[in-house]
Write an enzyme that holds these catalytic residues in place. Structure first.
Site, PDB file in Angstrom:
ATOM      1  N   GLU A  57       0.819  -1.208   0.000  1.00 45.19           N
ATOM      2  CA  GLU A  57       0.000   0.000   0.000  1.00 45.19           C
ATOM      3  C   GLU A  57       0.860   1.268   0.000  1.00 45.19           C
ATOM      4  OE1 GLU A  57      -2.150  -2.991   2.772  1.00 45.19           O
ATOM      5  OE2 GLU A  57      -0.128  -2.606   2.007  1.00 45.19           O
ATOM      6  N   THR A 204      19.464 -38.968   2.195  1.00 42.15           N
ATOM      7  CA  THR A 204      19.472 -38.370   0.861  1.00 42.15           C
ATOM      8  C   THR A 204      20.819 -37.723   0.566  1.00 42.15           C
ATOM      9  OG1 THR A 204      17.078 -37.970   0.899  1.00 42.15           O
ATOM     10  CG2 THR A 204      18.388 -36.612  -0.606  1.00 42.15           C
TER      11      THR A 204
END
Length: 387
Positions: A57, A204
């Site tokens: 704004e 991983t």
């Protein structure tokens, strides 16, 4: 009840488009765009572009003033209720009142407790006309991670996995490059650029030695890299610890970790080690989520293996799925995407809602949400997918 107005929808859609400029940069703040209209012409527009900087704004107001425009009597469009509190910036609602704007059109209210209707009250008390609910569905989708973050007081977690049609992420030997197509992998990199952090388990890291950065797509902001590693088995030369990567790497471990390696990791650039509580000889994921609040992480892309994925699900920490399925079968010896969930009866199965399927050349993308009822009463009906 709001009745759809073409002009209102047109300008709100423009505000939503502007808001997307902040993707990857606003951290725990929402994505917000703003358009100011007078005499059916746009006289100013702006977006919240970076965490800690001006809100949309204010940027729109400053844009209009830089053009020499008079804001008195104008209409302001914003996808989220203007803030009403002093944070890193002053309240936007007060600034709107000061500028003489006569009408404010809002996509959706702000669930943040320090705002939550307070911005609207300031505007209404000043005699400003308020219209709510314009393009509400799109506005909710735009900030799904923000709404979940505020409601659950933890990051919004998206589980992403590339798998075979029978749910396997690797062969028995661990070979996984590449199950899905190049297009699916590029899509995955775009997801990385949209979210604040990416999270994997030590399995991983040891199997694939991933970099966990963004190499494709329009959002080239490298996310914070998070690794759960209870014993600190991570190699010191792991790619994700490279000094060339600008973003932070967070290694979550426990007090039973390798102390010599702990000291070496502490000396590395852009690396931080979190000592978390231990649960079943693993990192306590709930404690980790609590500690991540200090890093302004509102969203996480979970790219874990079967163990981490299962643990996150068992702790009710997964909000959304992005499953990329390739037209291949690996059979029962393949490694599954999700490990043991300790479910013995169908009534205890994790329910998935808002499922959606999309064809990505040879692959299929399936999205959906865990039915944890995250969004409470702030939504009417929710559609999956980022736009």
């Amino acid at each position: 009840m709001y009745i759809e107005n073409f002009n209102d929808s047109f300008y709100m859609e423009r505000a939503i488009k502007l808001a997307k400029k902040g993707i990857g940069h606003t951290k725990t703040n929402p994505l917000v765009g703003c358009v100011i209209v007078k005499d059916e012409e746009i006289i100013g527009e702006g977006a919240h572009l970076k965490f800690g900087e001006n809100h949309a704004e204010v940027n729109a107001i400053e844009d209009a003033k830089s053009r020499g425009e008079d804001l008195n009597g104008a209409t302001l469009y914003v996808n989220l209720e203007p803030c009403s509190h002093f944070g890193k910036t002053p309240p936007c609602a007060n600034r709107i009142v000061k500028e003489g704007i006569k009408r404010v059109v809002i996509g959706t209210s702000d669930p943040f407790p320090k705002v939550s209707g307070g911005g609207i009250k300031i505007l209404e008390d000043a005699g400003i006309s308020i219209t709510e609910g314009v393009c509400e569905e799109e506005c909710l989708n735009l900030n799904e991670s923000f709404f979940a973050y505020v409601k659950n007081n933890r990051p919004f977690v998206v589980l992403k996995s590339g798998m075979s049609l029978d749910g396997k992420i690797a062969t028995e030997s661990g070979e996984s490059k590449w199950i899905t197509s190049e297009f699916s992998r590029a899509y995955s990199h775009e997801l990385r650029g949209r979210l604040d952090a990416i999270m994997v388990g030590i399995g991983t890291v040891l199997a694939d030695d991933p970099t966990l950065n963004v190499r494709h797509g329009k959002y080239r902001v490298n996310p914070i890299r998070i690794v759960t590693d209870s014993k600190l088995r991570i190699p010191l030369d792991a790619k994700l610890l490279s000094e060339d990567l600008e973003s932070l790497a967070i290694i979550a471990t426990t007090k039973n970790c390798d102390r010599n390696k702990l000291e070496k990791l502490k000396e590395m650039k852009n690396v931080e080690v979190l000592i978390c509580h231990e649960k079943n000889n693993k990192v306590d994921l709930l404690d980790l989520m609590e500690k991540l609040k200090d890093y302004n992480i509102s969203s996480i892309l979970l790219e874990g293996g079967r163990t981490l994925n299962a643990e996150m699900l068992k702790n009710n920490l997964v909000d959304k799925f992005y499953i990329f399925m390739a037209p291949i079968l690996l059979g029962s010896k393949g490694i599954p995407a999700i490990g043991d969930l300790e479910i013995d009866a169908l009534k205890d199965a994790i329910k998935i809602k808002d499922m959606k399927c999309e064809k990505l050349f040879d692959d299929i993308l399936v999205t959906g949400r865990c039915d944890w009822n995250f969004y409470g009463n702030n939504r009417r009906s929710w559609k999956t997918g980022w736009h």
